[in-house]
Design a protein around this motif. Sequence first.
Motif, PDB file in Angstrom:
ATOM      1  N   LEU A 207       0.825  -1.208   0.000  1.00 27.54           N
ATOM      2  CA  LEU A 207       0.000   0.000   0.000  1.00 27.54           C
ATOM      3  C   LEU A 207       0.858   1.256   0.000  1.00 27.54           C
ATOM      4  N   ALA A 208       1.889   1.264   0.824  1.00 27.71           N
ATOM      5  CA  ALA A 208       2.773   2.430   0.887  1.00 27.71           C
ATOM      6  C   ALA A 208       3.426   2.694  -0.466  1.00 27.71           C
ATOM      7  N   GLY A 209       3.839   1.634  -1.135  1.00 27.81           N
ATOM      8  CA  GLY A 209       4.441   1.800  -2.461  1.00 27.81           C
ATOM      9  C   GLY A 209       3.443   2.307  -3.477  1.00 27.81           C
ATOM     10  N   ALA A 210       2.229   1.785  -3.419  1.00 27.35           N
ATOM     11  CA  ALA A 210       1.199   2.206  -4.365  1.00 27.35           C
ATOM     12  C   ALA A 210       0.821   3.661  -4.167  1.00 27.35           C
ATOM     13  N   ALA A 211       0.859   4.134  -2.914  1.00 27.81           N
ATOM     14  CA  ALA A 211       0.449   5.499  -2.605  1.00 27.81           C
ATOM     15  C   ALA A 211       1.536   6.523  -2.881  1.00 27.81           C
ATOM     16  N   ALA A 212       2.730   6.082  -3.203  1.00 28.00           N
ATOM     17  CA  ALA A 212       3.837   7.021  -3.402  1.00 28.00           C
ATOM     18  C   ALA A 212       3.535   8.020  -4.508  1.00 28.00           C
ATOM     19  N   GLY A 213       2.774   7.598  -5.507  1.00 29.38           N
ATOM     20  CA  GLY A 213       2.444   8.490  -6.616  1.00 29.38           C
ATOM     21  C   GLY A 213       1.298   9.432  -6.335  1.00 29.38           C
ATOM     22  N   ASN A 214       0.695   9.339  -5.154  1.00 31.20           N
ATOM     23  CA  ASN A 214      -0.420  10.211  -4.796  1.00 31.20           C
ATOM     24  C   ASN A 214      -0.295  10.585  -3.317  1.00 31.20           C
ATOM     25  N   PRO A 215       0.660  11.432  -2.990  1.00 32.69           N
ATOM     26  CA  PRO A 215       0.926  11.763  -1.581  1.00 32.69           C
ATOM     27  C   PRO A 215      -0.172  12.587  -0.913  1.00 32.69           C
ATOM     28  N   ASP A 216      -1.178  13.003  -1.667  1.00 30.50           N
ATOM     29  CA  ASP A 216      -2.256  13.805  -1.092  1.00 30.50           C
ATOM     30  C   ASP A 216      -3.369  12.967  -0.462  1.00 30.50           C
ATOM     31  N   LEU A 217      -3.236  11.643  -0.489  1.00 30.36           N
ATOM     32  CA  LEU A 217      -4.250  10.781   0.115  1.00 30.36           C
ATOM     33  C   LEU A 217      -4.369  11.062   1.615  1.00 30.36           C
ATOM     34  N   GLU A 218      -5.585  11.064   2.109  1.00 29.34           N
ATOM     35  CA  GLU A 218      -5.843  11.269   3.527  1.00 29.34           C
ATOM     36  C   GLU A 218      -6.433  10.007   4.133  1.00 29.34           C
TER      37      GLU A 218
END
Length: 238
Positions: A207-218
């Motif tokens: 999950l952390a790797g997948a979210a790297a391209g969208n750091p604005d996720l809350e």
Amino acid sequence: MLVAAAVCPCPPLLVPEVATGAAPELDTARTACTDALGVLAAARPDLLVVVGPGDGAGPESYPEGTPGSFRGFGVGLDVRLGPARGVPARRELPYGLAVGAWLLGRTGWADAPVEGLAVGESLTAERCAEAGEAVAGRAERVVLLVMGDASACRTLKAPGYLDERAAPFDAELARALGAADIGALRALDTGLARELKVSGRAPWQVLAGAAAGNPDLEGALLYEDAPYGVGYLVATWT
């Protein structure tokens, strides 16, 4: 790009037929999981990938329509990862992905194609992150259903007996998931996670790797408890 994620626990006891008389004890957790899946549907995804613990290191991919069952837990209940596609599956879903498939079937998921990805505890944090980045690039709008349990050492009767390090580990994990703290998930201590019998370490690092391209996720933490001495967490990232 990853546009949303739901984090859910993956004990087979989440399935009422497996839990039998103890089923009501996890009703609140089931409700939280249902709410989390609603968040995924609202994200209008092009692809849903269910990530969970695997038997080997992985990553191992499971196509839509792969079957699973809970017969190993004494229950004649079968599940399927999305609709059948008419292609014989090479193997069944590991238990974590089977629980994910059960959650999707329970909520009637029909919002996007579904695939599975299993990652084992021996997969390094770096490889988990790489797998997550690859998953996030699979479609324009990707959502993840991330299955995994926290420590199994919270009480004397827990599967791993009582370990005083378990509660602090789970508390930091709950904070990280609730805050969508990518850095904290990437930095999880793999050795300590193994000692505390944490099944979700590798899936959360995907999950952390997948979210790297969208750091604005809350993030939002929907549920946190330790029935049976095992840490169960439900969270959403949007």
